[in-house]
Design an enzyme around this catalytic site. Structure first.
Site, PDB file in Angstrom:
ATOM      1  N   HIS A  93       6.912 -51.656  98.740  1.00  0.00           N
ATOM      2  CA  HIS A  93       8.373 -52.074  98.867  1.00  0.00           C
ATOM      3  C   HIS A  93       8.236 -53.097  99.823  1.00  0.00           C
ATOM      4  CE1 HIS A  93      10.185 -49.278  96.181  1.00  0.00           C
ATOM      5  NE2 HIS A  93       9.812 -48.313  96.957  1.00  0.00           N
ATOM      6  N   GLU A 132       6.313 -39.435 100.716  1.00  0.00           N
ATOM      7  CA  GLU A 132       6.892 -39.854 102.011  1.00  0.00           C
ATOM      8  C   GLU A 132       6.784 -38.728 103.128  1.00  0.00           C
ATOM      9  OE1 GLU A 132      10.519 -41.477 100.727  1.00  0.00           O
ATOM     10  OE2 GLU A 132       9.677 -42.935  99.589  1.00  0.00           O
ATOM     11  N   GLU A 170       5.464 -48.708  93.555  1.00  0.00           N
ATOM     12  CA  GLU A 170       6.765 -48.900  93.382  1.00  0.00           C
ATOM     13  C   GLU A 170       7.178 -50.549  93.899  1.00  0.00           C
ATOM     14  OE1 GLU A 170       9.087 -46.067  95.690  1.00  0.00           O
ATOM     15  OE2 GLU A 170       7.911 -44.389  95.177  1.00  0.00           O
ATOM     16  N   ASP A 204       8.200 -53.932  94.680  1.00  0.00           N
ATOM     17  CA  ASP A 204       9.094 -54.992  94.662  1.00  0.00           C
ATOM     18  C   ASP A 204       8.774 -55.933  95.900  1.00  0.00           C
ATOM     19  OD1 ASP A 204      10.405 -52.996  96.271  1.00  0.00           O
ATOM     20  OD2 ASP A 204      11.952 -52.588  95.114  1.00  0.00           O
ATOM     21  N   ASN A 237       1.958 -40.127  97.908  1.00  0.00           N
ATOM     22  CA  ASN A 237       2.622 -41.380  97.750  1.00  0.00           C
ATOM     23  C   ASN A 237       3.556 -41.686  99.037  1.00  0.00           C
ATOM     24  OD1 ASN A 237       3.313 -43.639  95.806  1.00  0.00           O
ATOM     25  ND2 ASN A 237       5.213 -42.584  95.812  1.00  0.00           N
TER      26      ASN A 237
HETATM   27  O1  9MR Z   1      15.296 -46.261  93.237  1.00  0.00           O
HETATM   28  C1  9MR Z   1      15.826 -44.724  93.432  1.00  0.00           C
HETATM   29  C2  9MR Z   1      17.209 -45.132  93.601  1.00  0.00           C
HETATM   30  O2  9MR Z   1      17.846 -44.954  92.259  1.00  0.00           O
HETATM   31  C3  9MR Z   1      17.531 -43.591  94.140  1.00  0.00           C
HETATM   32  O3  9MR Z   1      19.122 -43.678  94.299  1.00  0.00           O
HETATM   33  C4  9MR Z   1      16.895 -43.388  95.623  1.00  0.00           C
HETATM   34  C5  9MR Z   1      17.114 -41.899  96.265  1.00  0.00           C
HETATM   35  O4  9MR Z   1      16.539 -41.998  97.338  1.00  0.00           O
HETATM   36  O5  9MR Z   1      15.540 -43.226  95.261  1.00  0.00           O
HETATM   37  C6  9MR Z   1      14.918 -44.528  94.795  1.00  0.00           C
HETATM   38  O6  9MR Z   1      13.752 -44.258  94.492  1.00  0.00           O
HETATM   39  C7  9MR Z   1      12.905 -44.339  95.582  1.00  0.00           C
HETATM   40  C8  9MR Z   1      11.738 -43.570  95.437  1.00  0.00           C
HETATM   41  O7  9MR Z   1      12.066 -42.267  94.635  1.00  0.00           O
HETATM   42  C9  9MR Z   1      10.683 -43.159  96.633  1.00  0.00           C
HETATM   43  N1  9MR Z   1      10.423 -44.516  97.267  1.00  0.00           N
HETATM   44  C10 9MR Z   1      11.615 -45.375  97.768  1.00  0.00           C
HETATM   45  C11 9MR Z   1      12.325 -45.466  96.370  1.00  0.00           C
HETATM   46  C12 9MR Z   1      13.653 -46.559  96.847  1.00  0.00           C
HETATM   47  O8  9MR Z   1      14.600 -45.951  97.631  1.00  0.00           O
END
Ligand code: 9MR
Length: 323
Positions: free
Chosen positions: A245, A168, A273, A275, A209
């Site tokens: 997402h 990101e 990822e 969903d 990613n």
């Molecule tokens: O799903 C993850 C969540 O449990 C955490 O609190 C969060 C913290 O930033 O990160 C989420 O996963 C993210 C992933 O690492 C990167 N892309 C976006 C995902 C959803 O926020």
């Protein structure tokens, strides 16, 4: 206090979603079946993906592995896992140079015992940095980043098949996100991270990613240009992760073409990822994404961002299974 929104628990809808994804995989795998002639068609997501040499994975929170329904669904339906949080910087290096691999190791052991693949997520990200990293400047941050990559990627060498090396780093308009990494280390930090990961684990597939890259748009084009530049200069990058997402009614008309243009640069592409928000069209959207991956030879697999809606980071029931 507000009441939590009730969540529908329609088994049929869940089955329809799972079936749509399997069917989408099955259609495109049909030609492979003619040659491999399995006794019967696969009945799980992972086995269906494996028929074309792909994986179908899920993000896992290790604390739920002790729940039998969670573990059964994960172990039965999927053939790849990624840690939802356990391999991030705050988890793996809570203090400078002091690594903690307990959560990540637990997941790796669980997966290996079941013959499942493991993706690595993520070596460098602006979010979920431990507090001690957030205040670093200049060369101190550079050293911390390189040391972190070396420590984590070395530890998991031979255990994860692919790493999200950088996560990101771009904005919607295609500019670089003004993170501490960007501001302190300058434009070269992404390349530096990939070189450090390559040195630590030369065999792992190294991915960039990001989210919001589900179409040909300013953000995906900026990433495309970076990957093209990396490939032309021999910077070690092997793959691009498309988080995906998305909403149930997302415009995916350029989704496959976008994957294909990256693949044409000579990198693998992965759905990392996935969903999809609840609403009419949710199952179709899963199918469209799955079909796009199946249609791109270098799309090596799909990971959904969680096993069950019960533990999703979203509240709009975006996953293939419920509680
Ligand atoms: O799903 C993850 C969540 O449990 C955490 O609190 C969060 C913290 O930033 O990160 C989420 O996963 C993210 C992933 O690492 C990167 N892309 C976006 C995902 C959803 O926020």
């Amino acid at each position: 206090m507000t009441e939590p929104r009730p969540r529908p628990r329609s088994v049929r809808r869940r089955l329809a979603l799972a079936t749509a994804a399997v069917a989408a995989a099955g259609i495109a795998a049909a030609s492979a079946l003619i040659f491999t002639s399995p006794a019967q068609a696969a009945t799980t997501l992972g086995a269906s993906a494996a028929e074309s040499g792909r994986y179908f994975g899920a993000a896992v929170s290790t604390q739920y592995l002790s729940e039998s329904a969670y573990a059964n669904t994960l172990g039965t339906e999927f053939n790849s896992v990624v840690a939802e949080n356990a391999m991030k910087w705050d988890a793996t290096e809570p203090n400078p140079g002091q690594f903690n691999f307990s959560g990540g190791d637990q997941l790796v052991n669980w997966a290996q015992a079941r013959g499942m693949k493991v993706r690595g997520h993520t070596l460098v990200w602006h979010a979920q940095q431990p507090g001690w990293v957030q205040g670093l400047t200049g060369q101190n941050l550079r050293n911390a980043m390189n040391n972190h990559i070396a420590g984590v990627a070395n530890h998991y060498e031979g255990k994860v098949f692919a790493w999200d090396v950088v996560n990101e780093a771009f904005e919607w308009d295609g500019s670089r996100r003004q993170s501490n990494l960007q501001q302190q280390l300058g434009n070269g930090w992404i390349e530096e991270a990939f070189r450090a990961a390559d040195a630590a684990d030369p065999a792992a597939r190294l991915c960039y990613n990001d989210y919001g890259t589900d179409a040909i748009n300013a953000k995906s084009t900026a990433i495309y240009n970076m990957v093209r530049d990396f490939k032309s200069r021999g910077v070690p990058i092997d793959c691009v992760g498309f988080q995906t997402h998305i909403a149930h009614n997302e415009n995916l008309s350029s989704y496959q073409a976008n994957l294909q243009r990256f693949a044409d640069l000579g990198v693998d592409v992965e759905i990392t990822e996935l969903d999809v928000g609840q609403g009419s069209g949710q199952a179709n959207t899963y199918g469209t994404v799955t079909n796009a991956c199946m249609a791109v030879a270098r799309c090596t697999g799909i990971t959904v961002w969680g096993v069950t809606d019960k533990y999703s980071w979203r509240t709009d029931n975006p996953l293939l299974f419920d509680g």
